[in-house]
Design an enzyme around this catalytic site. Structure first.
Site, PDB file in Angstrom:
ATOM      1  N   LYS A   9      26.373 -59.218  54.781  1.00  0.00           N
ATOM      2  CA  LYS A   9      27.223 -58.081  55.177  1.00  0.00           C
ATOM      3  C   LYS A   9      26.671 -57.429  56.463  1.00  0.00           C
ATOM      4  O   LYS A   9      26.067 -58.121  57.274  1.00  0.00           O
ATOM      5  CB  LYS A   9      27.363 -57.086  54.020  1.00  0.00           C
ATOM      6  CG  LYS A   9      27.826 -57.793  52.737  1.00  0.00           C
ATOM      7  CD  LYS A   9      28.287 -56.868  51.656  1.00  0.00           C
ATOM      8  CE  LYS A   9      28.709 -57.692  50.446  1.00  0.00           C
ATOM      9  NZ  LYS A   9      29.259 -56.880  49.373  1.00  0.00           N
ATOM     10  N   HIS A  87      37.542 -61.290  52.259  1.00  0.00           N
ATOM     11  CA  HIS A  87      36.607 -60.550  51.401  1.00  0.00           C
ATOM     12  C   HIS A  87      37.234 -59.186  51.063  1.00  0.00           C
ATOM     13  O   HIS A  87      37.912 -58.594  51.904  1.00  0.00           O
ATOM     14  CB  HIS A  87      35.265 -60.366  52.122  1.00  0.00           C
ATOM     15  CG  HIS A  87      34.216 -59.825  51.202  1.00  0.00           C
ATOM     16  ND1 HIS A  87      34.166 -58.495  50.868  1.00  0.00           N
ATOM     17  CD2 HIS A  87      33.220 -60.434  50.513  1.00  0.00           C
ATOM     18  CE1 HIS A  87      33.163 -58.306  50.009  1.00  0.00           C
ATOM     19  NE2 HIS A  87      32.574 -59.471  49.778  1.00  0.00           N
ATOM     20  N   GLU A 152      35.905 -62.956  43.107  1.00  0.00           N
ATOM     21  CA  GLU A 152      35.092 -61.743  43.047  1.00  0.00           C
ATOM     22  C   GLU A 152      35.931 -60.574  42.537  1.00  0.00           C
ATOM     23  O   GLU A 152      36.663 -59.955  43.319  1.00  0.00           O
ATOM     24  CB  GLU A 152      34.564 -61.387  44.447  1.00  0.00           C
ATOM     25  CG  GLU A 152      33.724 -62.472  45.082  1.00  0.00           C
ATOM     26  CD  GLU A 152      32.888 -61.915  46.217  1.00  0.00           C
ATOM     27  OE1 GLU A 152      31.654 -61.917  46.092  1.00  0.00           O
ATOM     28  OE2 GLU A 152      33.471 -61.460  47.225  1.00  0.00           O
ATOM     29  N   GLY A 158      28.837 -55.069  43.919  1.00  0.00           N
ATOM     30  CA  GLY A 158      27.866 -54.001  44.191  1.00  0.00           C
ATOM     31  C   GLY A 158      27.760 -52.941  43.108  1.00  0.00           C
ATOM     32  O   GLY A 158      27.189 -51.880  43.338  1.00  0.00           O
TER      33      GLY A 158
HETATM   34  P1  PGA Z   1      27.156 -58.045  45.524  1.00  0.00           P
HETATM   35  O1  PGA Z   1      28.280 -58.467  46.586  1.00  0.00           O
HETATM   36  O2  PGA Z   1      26.395 -59.293  45.163  1.00  0.00           O
HETATM   37  O3  PGA Z   1      26.321 -57.034  46.228  1.00  0.00           O
HETATM   38  O4  PGA Z   1      27.873 -57.500  44.330  1.00  0.00           O
HETATM   39  C1  PGA Z   1      28.981 -59.671  46.465  1.00  0.00           C
HETATM   40  C2  PGA Z   1      29.961 -59.831  47.600  1.00  0.00           C
HETATM   41  O5  PGA Z   1      30.527 -58.833  48.069  1.00  0.00           O
HETATM   42  O6  PGA Z   1      30.208 -60.950  48.084  1.00  0.00           O
END
Ligand code: PGA
Length: 232
Positions: A9, A87, A152, A158
């Site tokens: 990110k 995403h 996801e 997160g």
């Molecule tokens: P995370 O994010 O592992 O921090 O939950 C995953 C993503 O957004 O691809």
């Protein structure tokens, strides 16, 4: 083949990414493809190494006067093998629609970069409906040979909120079925959302999963090493 995709990110300064490169595990396995998706400014810094690179985004336009954007052709010229599209953070903060995402997939296909299409519902109740709509609107009518889906659930990103393994397994089966009906192909499906060095030990038991997309935990090399160890 399993995939471990590391989405950094908008993190890591120049000195931090140099340190990351230095410490990144050098082992390679025929059964595990590890790919780092850095912030675009860090792509060159991580290049010229054994690290396989992906992009977090691509422009839907081919080239020219689109200030701030990066084209699929430019990515290919830096040896980028994969690119995330759609995403949930791009859908939320940059208003990316399924139609824009479809254009991005086309640009990647033209440059032989594998699109990693991210999909996921905002609430459990809408799961199948959302997944079907995202897949149909971003893939319908396309003729592409390479594609990876990252499932996801938005509320798992997160947050530490994990679905039960059987829920993920059902969702992955459903995604594979829908993609097969659109493209007539079997494609790999990854899971993402709160995957870390602890949750991976539960998640790896899901039988139909082809790998994982990791956000936060991907920034910590010690965690990356554990993830690699568990999956290889
Ligand atoms: P995370 O994010 O592992 O921090 O939950 C995953 C993503 O957004 O691809």
């Amino acid at each position: 083949m399993k995939y471990l995709f590391l989405n950094q990110k908008m993190n890591l300064t120049n000195s931090e990414v140099l340190e990351y490169k230095e410490k990144f595990p050098k082992t390679s396995s025929d059964n595990l493809e590890i790919v780092v998706f850095p912030s675009s400014i860090n792509i060159k810094t991580l290049g010229n190494s054994s690290i396989t690179l992906g992009s977090q985004n691509v422009s839907e336009f081919i080239k020219g006067s689109y200030t701030g954007e990066t084209s699929a052709e430019q990515l290919a010229s830096y040896n980028i093998k994969y690119a995330l599209v759609g995403h949930s953070e791009r859908r939320k903060y940059f208003k990316e629609t399924n139609e824009i995402i479809k254009e991005k997939i086309k640009r990647l296909h033209e440059q032989e970069i594998v699109p990693v299409l991210c999909i996921g519902e905002e609430s459990k109740e809408d799961r199948k409906e959302t997944l079907k709509q995202q897949l149909e609107q971003s893939l319908g009518g396309l003729e592409i040979d390479k594609l990876i889906i990252a499932y996801e659930p938005v509320y798992s990103i997160g947050t530490g909120i994990l679905l039960e393994n059987n829920e993920i397994e059902d969702a992955i089966n459903y995604i594979k079925e829908v993609v097969n009906s659109i493209l007539n192909k079997n494609i790999p499906v990854l899971y993402g959302g709160s995957v870390d060095e602890k949750t991976i030990k539960i998640l790896k038991n899901i039988t139909n999963i082809d790998g994982f997309l990791v956000g936060k935990a991907s920034l910590d090399i010690e965690k990356v090493k554990i993830l690699e160890e568990v999956l290889k």
